[in-house]
Structures are given as C-alpha cells and as structure tokens.
Design a protein around this motif. Sequence first.
Motif, PDB file in Angstrom:
ATOM      1  N   GLY A 151       0.817  -1.207   0.000  1.00 52.11           N
ATOM      2  CA  GLY A 151       0.000   0.000   0.000  1.00 52.11           C
ATOM      3  C   GLY A 151       0.850   1.255   0.000  1.00 52.11           C
ATOM      4  N   SER A 152       1.951   1.233   0.798  1.00 53.08           N
ATOM      5  CA  SER A 152       2.844   2.395   0.842  1.00 53.08           C
ATOM      6  C   SER A 152       3.499   2.630  -0.510  1.00 53.08           C
ATOM      7  N   LEU A 153       3.964   1.530  -1.158  1.00 51.57           N
ATOM      8  CA  LEU A 153       4.608   1.656  -2.468  1.00 51.57           C
ATOM      9  C   LEU A 153       3.632   2.151  -3.517  1.00 51.57           C
ATOM     10  N   GLU A 154       2.396   1.642  -3.469  1.00 49.62           N
ATOM     11  CA  GLU A 154       1.411   2.107  -4.439  1.00 49.62           C
ATOM     12  C   GLU A 154       1.138   3.594  -4.253  1.00 49.62           C
ATOM     13  N   THR A 155       1.058   4.022  -2.969  1.00 50.54           N
ATOM     14  CA  THR A 155       0.846   5.450  -2.703  1.00 50.54           C
ATOM     15  C   THR A 155       2.024   6.288  -3.214  1.00 50.54           C
ATOM     16  N   ALA A 156       3.281   5.799  -2.908  1.00 52.74           N
ATOM     17  CA  ALA A 156       4.475   6.523  -3.362  1.00 52.74           C
ATOM     18  C   ALA A 156       4.544   6.545  -4.882  1.00 52.74           C
ATOM     19  N   ASN A 157       4.203   5.429  -5.522  1.00 50.25           N
ATOM     20  CA  ASN A 157       4.236   5.362  -6.984  1.00 50.25           C
ATOM     21  C   ASN A 157       3.247   6.338  -7.596  1.00 50.25           C
ATOM     22  N   GLN A 158       2.064   6.404  -7.010  1.00 51.15           N
ATOM     23  CA  GLN A 158       1.059   7.338  -7.510  1.00 51.15           C
ATOM     24  C   GLN A 158       1.551   8.777  -7.372  1.00 51.15           C
ATOM     25  N   ARG A 159       2.197   9.060  -6.205  1.00 51.12           N
ATOM     26  CA  ARG A 159       2.730  10.400  -5.983  1.00 51.12           C
ATOM     27  C   ARG A 159       3.815  10.735  -7.011  1.00 51.12           C
ATOM     28  N   LEU A 160       4.693   9.744  -7.291  1.00 50.59           N
ATOM     29  CA  LEU A 160       5.762   9.972  -8.283  1.00 50.59           C
ATOM     30  C   LEU A 160       5.185  10.166  -9.680  1.00 50.59           C
ATOM     31  N   GLU A 161       4.135   9.408 -10.014  1.00 51.11           N
ATOM     32  CA  GLU A 161       3.512   9.581 -11.329  1.00 51.11           C
ATOM     33  C   GLU A 161       2.924  10.980 -11.463  1.00 51.11           C
ATOM     34  N   ASP A 162       2.298  11.454 -10.380  1.00 55.00           N
ATOM     35  CA  ASP A 162       1.742  12.810 -10.418  1.00 55.00           C
ATOM     36  C   ASP A 162       2.853  13.837 -10.594  1.00 55.00           C
ATOM     37  N   GLN A 163       3.974  13.639  -9.846  1.00 58.54           N
ATOM     38  CA  GLN A 163       5.106  14.567  -9.982  1.00 58.54           C
ATOM     39  C   GLN A 163       5.689  14.520 -11.389  1.00 58.54           C
ATOM     40  N   ASN A 164       5.769  13.302 -11.970  1.00 54.79           N
ATOM     41  CA  ASN A 164       6.307  13.146 -13.323  1.00 54.79           C
ATOM     42  C   ASN A 164       5.456  13.893 -14.345  1.00 54.79           C
ATOM     43  N   LYS A 165       4.138  13.777 -14.187  1.00 50.13           N
ATOM     44  CA  LYS A 165       3.256  14.507 -15.101  1.00 50.13           C
ATOM     45  C   LYS A 165       3.476  16.013 -14.980  1.00 50.13           C
ATOM     46  N   LEU A 166       3.593  16.479 -13.713  1.00 51.87           N
ATOM     47  CA  LEU A 166       3.817  17.908 -13.501  1.00 51.87           C
ATOM     48  C   LEU A 166       5.150  18.365 -14.111  1.00 51.87           C
ATOM     49  N   LEU A 167       6.208  17.536 -13.927  1.00 51.16           N
ATOM     50  CA  LEU A 167       7.525  17.881 -14.490  1.00 51.16           C
ATOM     51  C   LEU A 167       7.501  17.876 -16.013  1.00 51.16           C
ATOM     52  N   GLN A 168       6.773  16.940 -16.597  1.00 51.42           N
ATOM     53  CA  GLN A 168       6.666  16.913 -18.053  1.00 51.42           C
ATOM     54  C   GLN A 168       5.975  18.167 -18.578  1.00 51.42           C
ATOM     55  N   GLN A 169       4.964  18.598 -17.850  1.00 54.13           N
ATOM     56  CA  GLN A 169       4.294  19.828 -18.256  1.00 54.13           C
ATOM     57  C   GLN A 169       5.249  21.019 -18.157  1.00 54.13           C
ATOM     58  N   GLN A 170       6.028  21.053 -17.037  1.00 55.42           N
ATOM     59  CA  GLN A 170       6.993  22.146 -16.880  1.00 55.42           C
ATOM     60  C   GLN A 170       8.069  22.099 -17.958  1.00 55.42           C
ATOM     61  N   LEU A 171       8.535  20.866 -18.311  1.00 53.00           N
ATOM     62  CA  LEU A 171       9.546  20.720 -19.348  1.00 53.00           C
ATOM     63  C   LEU A 171       9.036  21.203 -20.692  1.00 53.00           C
ATOM     64  N   ALA A 172       7.803  20.847 -21.011  1.00 48.83           N
ATOM     65  CA  ALA A 172       7.236  21.299 -22.281  1.00 48.83           C
ATOM     66  C   ALA A 172       7.165  22.819 -22.323  1.00 48.83           C
ATOM     67  N   SER A 173       6.774  23.418 -21.168  1.00 51.00           N
ATOM     68  CA  SER A 173       6.710  24.875 -21.112  1.00 51.00           C
ATOM     69  C   SER A 173       8.091  25.492 -21.278  1.00 51.00           C
ATOM     70  N   MET A 174       9.120  24.872 -20.603  1.00 54.23           N
ATOM     71  CA  MET A 174      10.485  25.388 -20.719  1.00 54.23           C
ATOM     72  C   MET A 174      11.017  25.246 -22.136  1.00 54.23           C
ATOM     73  N   GLU A 175      10.712  24.142 -22.813  1.00 56.64           N
ATOM     74  CA  GLU A 175      11.166  23.966 -24.198  1.00 56.64           C
ATOM     75  C   GLU A 175      10.595  25.059 -25.086  1.00 56.64           C
ATOM     76  N   GLY A 176       9.315  25.399 -24.858  1.00 58.87           N
ATOM     77  CA  GLY A 176       8.734  26.489 -25.638  1.00 58.87           C
ATOM     78  C   GLY A 176       9.440  27.800 -25.375  1.00 58.87           C
ATOM     79  N   ASP A 177       9.757  28.042 -24.070  1.00 64.83           N
ATOM     80  CA  ASP A 177      10.457  29.287 -23.728  1.00 64.83           C
ATOM     81  C   ASP A 177      11.853  29.311 -24.361  1.00 64.83           C
ATOM     82  N   ILE A 178      12.549  28.146 -24.345  1.00 62.84           N
ATOM     83  CA  ILE A 178      13.900  28.091 -24.925  1.00 62.84           C
ATOM     84  C   ILE A 178      13.857  28.359 -26.425  1.00 62.84           C
ATOM     85  N   LYS A 179      12.877  27.805 -27.096  1.00 61.49           N
ATOM     86  CA  LYS A 179      12.744  28.061 -28.541  1.00 61.49           C
ATOM     87  C   LYS A 179      12.559  29.552 -28.803  1.00 61.49           C
TER      88      LYS A 179
END
Length: 289
Positions: free
Chosen positions: A77-105
């Motif tokens: 249960g703890s791992l599933e919770t941590a995994n879900q949290r990491l997936e949420d963080q990964n999605k947020l980071l991907q969104q930030q990366l896409a935004s940064m790539e646009g800014d860099i261009k």
Amino acid sequence: MSPIGRVFIVLNLALAAGFLVTSGTYLQRQANWKERFENKEKEAAEKEKLWNADRLKLENDRNGFENAKTAAEVAKGSLETANQRLEDQNKLLQQQLASMEGDIKSVNTALASANDQAKAAFAQSQDAYKMAIADQKTKDDAVRAKDGAEAENRTLKTTIASLEETVKGKDTTLADLQKELNEKDLLVSIATANGFIPALAAPPLKGTVTDVRGDRLCTIVITDNPGNVDIGEFVRKNKFKIAIWDASGYKGDAVVTEYHPAENAMTCNLIVVAKGPIKKGDSAGTSNL
C-alpha cells in the motif's frame, strides 16, 4: 489306598501339572503383552510429543507468514501510494519541461535575430574602420619603410667598419705568425746544420708494446700523455723515435709512422734492436718523458 483313589490322585496331579503349565504360559503371554503395551504407550507418547512440537512449529510459522503477509500488504500500500505520488510529480515535471522547451525556442529565436543584427552592425563598423585607417596606413607604411632603410644603412655601415677592423687585426696576426714561423724555420735550419736530428724532437709519451710482427713492425698503445699532445698531428709533421725496454733494460728503438685515435695506439718501424727480440708487454717511451 484303593486303586480308584490312586487314579484320582494321579488325575489330580496331572490336572495340577496341566494347570501349572497353562498358568505359566498365560502368565508369560501376559508379561509379553504388558511389555509390548508399555512400549506402544512410550512410542505413542514420543509420537505425540513430536506431533505437538511440529504442530507448535507450524502454528508459529503460520503466525509468522500471516505477520509477513500483513507487513507486505502494508508495504504494498505504501509503495502504491508513493508510486502514484511519483507519477503525479512526473506529469507535472513533463508539463513544466514542455513549457520550458517552448520558452527556450523563443529565446533561441530572439538570440538568432540579435546575432544577425550584431553581425550586420560589426560588418558596418569594420568597413568604416577600414575606410578610416586606409590613408593613415599608407602614411605609416611609408614612414616605416623610410625608417627601416635608414636603420639598415646604419647597420651595414657598422658591419663594414667592424669587418675592416677584423681584417686589419687578422693581417697583423698573420704577419706576426709568419714572422714567428720564419724565426722557427731559421732556428731549425741552424740546429740541423749543427747536427740536430728532427726525429729526436718527440712529445713526452709512454706506452706498452701490444703486438709485434716479424722483426720490422710493432704496435704501441699509449698509456701516458702528460702534455695531452695531439699525437696524430705530431706524427704527420714529424715521425719521431721512441725507445723500447723491459725489466732487464734498454732493448731498441722504433720510429712512429702512424697514429690510430680509436685504439690510442701507434704503428712503429723497428730501426734498432740492441738486446734480444722486441716482445709483447715491453715498455716504450720517448726520451723526453
């Protein structure tokens, strides 16, 4: 006693004997059965003890497995919770990366435009600078050419004067050397006229005979040259004489005809053998040593 009484007595004795035999047999069987029964009871008690121990171990193992299962489920249960949290963080980071790539261009586009403008401005400034210094450069080149020619002229004059002084000095030195040579030639002529033998003029040397060929040739290796004389040059100008001796005394003379620098040795012609043959190991030296 009557015969019937005797018969009864015999029968009683036989019955008593049979009863004793039967009683002994049954008693023996009863003792064997009792022993087997006690053994069976002991065996059953041991089996029950082992079974109880196995049952207790299995119960402990079951309790351990249940505890491990519970812990694993909690960890899962703890791992599933941590995994879900990491997936949420990964999605947020991907969104930030896409935004940064646009800014860099956007930044790269702006930099490229600024770089083009800077190149154009630099080219214009270079053209203006070249036009500004063209006339000055022509003037400076002419001045430098004039200064270079004057400096070269002064250098040549100084060199010529130095060479003239050198020539004068060498002429003076040559005249002095020629005068000294003439004086030496005169002294040699006078000495020769008075009995001087040039072969006697030898440098101070000492050596050892290392080879003898027939009665005419020998080789002498130099062991002592205190004056550090150029033996080869001396031999070319004057083939001098060298004496040979051993422990018993003087044995003869030889004339040096050739010098071998690599071996530091001299080839000699024997001219006088006064005492016994010349041998390897004999000592040799000039009279001036």
